[in-house]
Motif scaffolding. Structure first.
Motif, PDB file in Angstrom:
ATOM      1  N   LEU A 186     -10.748  23.466 -16.255  1.00  0.00           N
ATOM      2  CA  LEU A 186      -9.608  23.719 -15.358  1.00  0.00           C
ATOM      3  C   LEU A 186      -8.432  22.827 -15.714  1.00  0.00           C
ATOM      4  N   TYR A 187      -8.710  21.575 -16.055  1.00  0.00           N
ATOM      5  CA  TYR A 187      -7.634  20.662 -16.427  1.00  0.00           C
ATOM      6  C   TYR A 187      -6.982  21.085 -17.740  1.00  0.00           C
TER       7      TYR A 187
ATOM      8  N   ASP B 192     -15.038  19.747 -14.355  1.00  0.00           N
ATOM      9  CA  ASP B 192     -13.838  20.582 -14.247  1.00  0.00           C
ATOM     10  C   ASP B 192     -12.859  20.383 -15.394  1.00  0.00           C
TER      11      ASP B 192
END
Length: 149
Positions: free
Chosen positions: A112-113, A109
């Motif tokens: 997304l970060y 992810d």
């Protein structure tokens, strides 16, 4: 109101991704006074929603609208802030390019970060800008020679 909206968004206990639209409303009300803050704020807010839009299959519509928005609002930006806005846009474009790549199996992810980090840094800059605008407005000396009739 603009700095209060951003503060409420980032200091809230439970914040949903779509509540960023409530933060943008006060910034859009600043359009007649400072179009750069209003336009860049709404651009960054839409950028922060991209992972949700991509998950729902709306990525192409998002990209077309963001490009159109950039081209149509470029002339409205304050020339002093135009360079910073283009640097911010270039960073956002780089995050868009990185997002579909699987950079690591251990950290799936990371894209997304990156979206969250870039959006946060942009909103932190807008927050500081609105706080400075408040400070500058309330510390300037009163004009002499004006009397109420």
């Amino acid at each position: 109101m603009g700095s209060s909206g951003i503060n409420a968004e980032y200091m809230g206990y439970h914040v949903h991704e779509k509540t960023i639209m409530f933060t943008i409303l006060p910034l859009l009300l600043l359009y007649p006074v400072n179009p750069t803050v209003a336009l860049h704020g709404s651009y960054v807010a839409t950028f922060s929603l991209f992972p949700l839009l991509a998950k729902d299959g709306q990525a192409y519509g998002y990209l077309v609208m963001q490009l159109a928005y950039l081209l149509l609002t470029h002339s409205e930006l304050d020339p002093r802030w135009r360079g910073a806005q283009w640097v911010s846009t270039a960073v956002m474009a780089a995050v868009h390019a990185i997002f579909p790549l699987k950079l690591s199996e251990r950290y799936p992810d990371i894209g997304l970060y990156l979206f969250a980090t870039v959006a946060f840094l942009n909103f932190a800059g807008l927050f500081l800008h609105t706080l400075y605008a408040h400070y500058a407005e309330f510390t300037k000396p009163a004009e002499k020679g004006t009397k109420a009739d």
